[in-house]
Scaffold this active site. Structure first.
Site, PDB file in Angstrom:
ATOM      1  CB  THR A  82     -26.624  25.098 -23.838  1.00 11.25           C
ATOM      2  OG1 THR A  82     -27.767  24.554 -23.146  1.00 11.25           O
ATOM      3  CG2 THR A  82     -26.627  26.606 -23.700  1.00 11.25           C
ATOM      4  CB  CYS A  83     -30.605  24.522 -27.681  1.00  9.76           C
ATOM      5  SG  CYS A  83     -30.764  22.721 -27.724  1.00  9.76           S
ATOM      6  NE  ARG A  84     -37.875  23.395 -25.797  1.00  9.28           N
ATOM      7  CZ  ARG A  84     -38.388  22.271 -25.309  1.00  9.28           C
ATOM      8  NH1 ARG A  84     -38.622  22.123 -24.016  1.00  9.28           N
ATOM      9  NH2 ARG A  84     -38.673  21.284 -26.121  1.00  9.28           N
TER      10      ARG A  84
END
Length: 239
Positions: A199-201
């Protein structure tokens, strides 16, 4: 009366002698005689031929054999000075020029290209909010956030997530399990693991992370494309 005797030339051999023939001119003088007297008077005119012996002088032909003298001139032997060709051979050995080639050996880390993709499967694998929320509740996934540590503090992070910044991902995978655990505080993911989620932003950096991991054999990694933005939109809790 004039009697002309032709010159007789007798030619014998090579010498020719001209013998003159004596010509006797017998002139009968009858000046004092008249025609009448001449008619009755017979004058016996005796022609006395002059016997001119023809003298043939045999002039012997003398053939003088002139011996032909063949003078053999000895060929003058001219001794020519032999042409001396002088070939100068230099036996000087030129020292070989030593060229030192500097070889720079660059060690490039060998990257093993994985053939982990399975036929008929669409890659990269993905997971949505509901599936992720359920897996987190059961403790069935390892959620790896690839954002920078300062972002986690500023915007919060998803529950039960761990942090491995994108710019350290490739070098971190090269570490041993112990080194990885000591540096990042959680077990090192392995290519055969099926429970790893990234996951990331907003979902952009998880795609970049996949491009690093997939050649290393991490085809089972799943991506949360909605990431923090989608999590918050669905009312997911943050830490």
């Amino acid at each position: 009366m004039t009697t002309t005797t032709t010159n007789i030339a007798t030619t014998t051999g090579t010498a020719s002698t001209n013998i003159p023939t004596t010509t006797t001119n017998i002139d009968t003088m009858a000046d004092d005689m008249t025609s009448k007297d001449m008619a009755t008077t017979t004058t016996n005119i005796r022609t006395t031929p002059t016997n001119i012996p023809t003298t043939i002088t045999n002039i012997p032909t003398t053939t003088t054999n002139i011996p032909t003298t063949t003078t053999t001139m000895p060929a003058k032997s001219v001794a020519l000075s032999p042409t001396t060709t002088t070939t100068t051979t230099s036996n000087r050995i030129m020292p070989a020029k030593s060229t030192t080639t500097s070889t720079t050996t660059t060690t490039i880390p060998t990257t093993t290209t994985s053939t982990c993709r399975k036929p008929g499967v669409e890659y990269p694998l993905s997971i949505n909010y509901g599936e992720l929320r359920d897996a987190l509740d059961r403790g069935a996934v390892m959620l790896v956030d690839v954002r920078q540590p300062w972002e986690l503090k500023q915007t919060g992070r998803l529950p039960w997530s761990v942090n491995l910044p994108l710019d350290q991902l490739e070098s971190a995978i090269q570490l041993s399990e112990n080194e990885f655990m000591e540096k990042y505080g959680f077990p090192k993911p392995e290519p055969e693991d099926t429970n790893v989620v990234l996951t990331c932003r907003s979902g952009r950096r998880v795609r970049m992370a996949w491009n690093i991991l997939e050649p290393l054999g991490y085809c089972n990694v799943r991506l949360y494309f909605g990431s923090l933005v989608d999590w918050k939109a669905n009312g997911g809790p943050l830490l």
